[in-house]
Write a protein that holds these residues in place. Structure first.
Motif, PDB file in Angstrom:
ATOM      1  N   GLU A 229      10.238  44.208 -30.489  1.00 56.94           N
ATOM      2  CA  GLU A 229      10.415  44.325 -29.052  1.00 56.94           C
ATOM      3  C   GLU A 229       9.557  45.463 -28.505  1.00 56.94           C
ATOM      4  O   GLU A 229       9.262  46.425 -29.203  1.00 56.94           O
ATOM      5  CB  GLU A 229      11.883  44.589 -28.711  1.00 56.94           C
ATOM      6  CG  GLU A 229      12.830  43.502 -29.179  1.00 56.94           C
ATOM      7  CD  GLU A 229      14.292  43.850 -28.943  1.00 56.94           C
ATOM      8  OE1 GLU A 229      15.073  42.924 -28.723  1.00 56.94           O
ATOM      9  OE2 GLU A 229      14.622  45.054 -28.976  1.00 56.94           O
TER      10      GLU A 229
ATOM     11  N   ALA B  48       4.880  45.030 -29.667  1.00 53.76           N
ATOM     12  CA  ALA B  48       6.005  44.264 -30.207  1.00 53.76           C
ATOM     13  C   ALA B  48       5.710  43.774 -31.618  1.00 53.76           C
ATOM     14  O   ALA B  48       6.585  43.806 -32.497  1.00 53.76           O
ATOM     15  CB  ALA B  48       6.321  43.087 -29.285  1.00 53.76           C
TER      16      ALA B  48
ATOM     17  N   TYR C  47       7.831  43.809 -20.641  1.00 51.47           N
ATOM     18  CA  TYR C  47       8.585  43.511 -21.853  1.00 51.47           C
ATOM     19  C   TYR C  47       7.824  42.512 -22.716  1.00 51.47           C
ATOM     20  O   TYR C  47       7.116  41.631 -22.202  1.00 51.47           O
ATOM     21  CB  TYR C  47       9.952  42.898 -21.521  1.00 51.47           C
ATOM     22  CG  TYR C  47      10.918  43.847 -20.866  1.00 51.47           C
ATOM     23  CD1 TYR C  47      11.767  44.642 -21.628  1.00 51.47           C
ATOM     24  CD2 TYR C  47      10.992  43.949 -19.482  1.00 51.47           C
ATOM     25  CE1 TYR C  47      12.657  45.515 -21.032  1.00 51.47           C
ATOM     26  CE2 TYR C  47      11.882  44.821 -18.872  1.00 51.47           C
ATOM     27  CZ  TYR C  47      12.719  45.600 -19.658  1.00 51.47           C
ATOM     28  OH  TYR C  47      13.602  46.465 -19.054  1.00 51.47           O
TER      29      TYR C  47
ATOM     30  N   ASN D 234       8.615  40.319 -26.626  1.00 50.14           N
ATOM     31  CA  ASN D 234       9.524  40.079 -27.744  1.00 50.14           C
ATOM     32  C   ASN D 234       8.916  39.055 -28.688  1.00 50.14           C
ATOM     33  O   ASN D 234       8.387  38.030 -28.241  1.00 50.14           O
ATOM     34  CB  ASN D 234      10.877  39.555 -27.248  1.00 50.14           C
ATOM     35  CG  ASN D 234      11.597  40.530 -26.351  1.00 50.14           C
ATOM     36  OD1 ASN D 234      12.285  41.419 -26.826  1.00 50.14           O
ATOM     37  ND2 ASN D 234      11.430  40.383 -25.043  1.00 50.14           N
TER      38      ASN D 234
END
Length: 240
Positions: A30, A156, A226, A228
């Motif tokens: 992440e 990530a 973000y 992931n």
């Protein structure tokens, strides 16, 4: 007929779990990184109202031209300028046996994208000072092709490898091979913080109007990106 449950294949097939000599290890990587915004958008709504349809249209056209001229005068600081919706709506009387038009309401919506934040404070106040003109925003953002998205995805993946290595080392083993890397996507989230920004002392736009209101001191909001990923590895035999 072959029973499809005997030899399942395809996306719903169970994943292999490895062997005692080559165990499989599944981890998640992440990333949550913050970046300065690259662009800011403002919405400008120009309005006009009158009892005569032609007069209302004339006023709306004039005010729209004033707003466009002002925005375009900031040159390269304006990355994009778009006209959205246009409407001219008759307002009917509330009472009476016959429907009658009491007034006409006209609106034009503009959207401006700026890449120079030093112009933003003055432009918004100058637009807001125009007759029957509404200004909304700014909305801060990163460009779709911003290097920030790549940085988050790379972070990530590295985090997934580091996590897998730590798990393997805890068992007295080491990583052997990457089996699968699944990208779960990277997207912008709501801004989480706002850094301090210097005042709007200088910019590349037109000379200031002495009668214009003072420029807003706007603070650009940091953008959070973000990313992931799911990663699966095989590792050497653990030393249990």
């Amino acid at each position: 007929m072959t029973d499809p449950t005997e030899h399942p294949t395809g996306p719903h097939a169970p994943l292999p779990y490895g062997t005692p000599d080559t165990p499989r290890l599944a981890v998640r990587g992440e990333a949550r990184l913050e970046f300065d915004p690259e662009i800011a958008r403002i919405s400008v709504t120009v309005s006009a109202r009158g009892t005569d349809r032609k007069a209302a249209l004339t006023d709306l056209t004039r005010r729209n031209e004033q707003a466009l001229t002002l925005i375009k005068s900031y040159g390269q600081a304006i990355e994009k300028l778009e006209t959205g919706t246009f409407s001219l709506t008759p307002q009917l009387t509330d009472k009476g046996r016959h429907e009658r038009i009491r007034a006409y309401h006209g609106r034009v919506n503009l959207t401006a994208t700026l890449n120079d934040f030093t112009t933003l404070g003055e432009l918004t106040t100058r637009l807001g000072d125009l007759e029957l003109t509404r200004v909304d925003g700014p909305w801060w953002a990163l460009r779709p092709d911003s290097p920030a998205h790549r940085a988050a995805r790379t972070h990530a993946v590295r985090e997934a490898v580091q996590r897998a290595r730590e798990y393997a080392e805890a068992l007295g083993a080491g990583l052997d091979a990457l089996v699968e890397l699944a990208d779960l996507g990277a997207e912008n989230a709501a801004p989480a913080a706002a850094p301090t920004m210097r005042g709007f002392a200088g910019y590349g736009g037109p000379p200031s109007d002495p009668g214009a209101p003072p420029a807003l001191d706007l603070e650009p909001q940091r953008q959070t990106v973000y990313a992931n990923v799911n990663a699966r590895f095989t590792m050497t035999r653990p030393a249990l």
